[in-house]
Design a protein around this motif. Structure first.
Motif, PDB file in Angstrom:
ATOM      1  N   ALA A  69       6.130   6.253   1.388  1.00 25.78           N
ATOM      2  CA  ALA A  69       5.522   6.189   0.052  1.00 25.78           C
ATOM      3  C   ALA A  69       6.603   6.166  -1.024  1.00 25.78           C
TER       4      ALA A  69
ATOM      5  N   THR B  91       8.693   2.908  -1.069  1.00 25.41           N
ATOM      6  CA  THR B  91       7.906   1.799  -1.599  1.00 25.41           C
ATOM      7  C   THR B  91       8.165   1.653  -3.100  1.00 25.41           C
TER       8      THR B  91
ATOM      9  N   SER C 297       0.818  -1.221   0.000  1.00 23.38           N
ATOM     10  CA  SER C 297       0.000   0.000   0.000  1.00 23.38           C
ATOM     11  C   SER C 297       0.849   1.267   0.000  1.00 23.38           C
ATOM     12  N   GLY C 298       2.110   1.177   0.400  1.00 23.20           N
ATOM     13  CA  GLY C 298       2.955   2.368   0.488  1.00 23.20           C
ATOM     14  C   GLY C 298       2.728   3.149   1.761  1.00 23.20           C
ATOM     15  N   MET C 299       1.990   2.557   2.695  1.00 23.92           N
ATOM     16  CA  MET C 299       1.705   3.281   3.937  1.00 23.92           C
ATOM     17  C   MET C 299       2.516   2.713   5.095  1.00 23.92           C
TER      18      MET C 299
END
Lengths: 147, 124
Positions: free
Chosen positions: B48, B51, B28-30
């Motif tokens: 983010a 990622t 998710s990049g979170m």
């Protein structure tokens, strides 16, 4: 919204505004990989600008408004304050909606591979810029107007 | 076994020169957890952005036909080191540890060694 805008800003300015909003939508799409498209709609469900392919934009704008009113009430009744954003994750991707000022929202469609952290980051900034663009058009700088 | 918050705290306190640490989900990049240090880094932005780094490397390895895993990724700036370490444990699939270090104070070999141990101890 469109009619309200038209009355206040005139046709030429409205076209200029739409061009700027479209440029903003394309810019987000460029910065976030795996973005399928996006639109700007008023909170009452009317389409202001869109850059979507394959999805019917006016229907999506109307649905955005419906889900927005529910999200707003949800945030309100649970004491979370003003609506800021909502994220729906489906099997084949995401639908994210961000408040762009008090009168409009930015809705983005993304593929399942999208980097959600990045999507939030870019979309929040973009929603702020869109709010600014709308604000400038709705409140034209008039030298006679002290406000 | 340590949890996410404990692991980040351990990284920030025991690794010399640490200025920021995060545990990130690269699907998710979170960030699952972040711990700020004196660096003033926005760790959610770092999560983010990095990622994309991890995904790009995985894609590259895939295209090269390498059936291998990433042990760690080192990015050297003029004044900082950034270490990325994907988790290998059963519970850590799809996550990576991110650690930013002040280059003038850090010992890179020691930092990598310590981060390896912290990763091995981490249970998400």
């Amino acid at each position: 919204m469109r009619r309200a805008l038209k009355q206040r800003v005139g046709r030429r300015q409205l076209i200029a505004l739409e061009t700027e909003l479209l440029a903003e939508l394309r810019a987000v799409k460029h910065r976030v990989p795996h973005l399928a498209g996006g639109l700007v709609a008023s909170v009452d469900g009317l389409l202001v600008a869109h850059d979507t392919h394959g999805t019917e934009p006016s229907g999506l704008a109307a649905m955005t408004a419906a889900s927005l009113s529910l999200a707003q009430r949800l945030a309100d009744t649970t004491g979370q304050g003003e609506f800021r954003e909502s994220l729906v994750r489906g099997e084949h991707g995401y639908v994210a909606t961000y408040a762009a000022g008090g009168s409009c929202v930015l809705t983005l469609l993304a593929h399942p591979d999208v980097n959600v952290g990045r999507l939030h980051l870019e979309a929040r900034r973009s929603a702020q810029r869109i709010a600014g663009l709308l604000n400038d058009s709705l409140l034209p700088k008039d030298p006679r107007d002290p406000g | 076994m340590t949890d996410a918050a404990g692991a980040l705290k351990q990284a920030m306190t025991s690794i010399e020169g640490a200025i920021g640490a995060a545990l990130v989900d690269y699907n998710s990049g979170m960030a699952l957890a972040t711990l700020d240090g004196p660096g003033g880094l926005d760790l959610n932005v770092a999560a983010a952005g990095n990622t994309d780094v991890v995904r790009a490397k995985m894609r590259t390895m895939d295209m090269l036909g390498l059936q291998d895993g990433i042990e760690d990724i080192l990015i050297t700036l003029s004044s900082q080191y950034h270490l990325i370490r994907p988790l290998t444990g059963r519970t850590g699939k799809g996550l990576f540890l991110y650690l930013a270090l002040d280059k003038s104070r850090a010992n890179l070999a020691m930092a990598r060694h310590q981060l390896t141990r912290i990763e091995a101890d981490l249970e998400v």
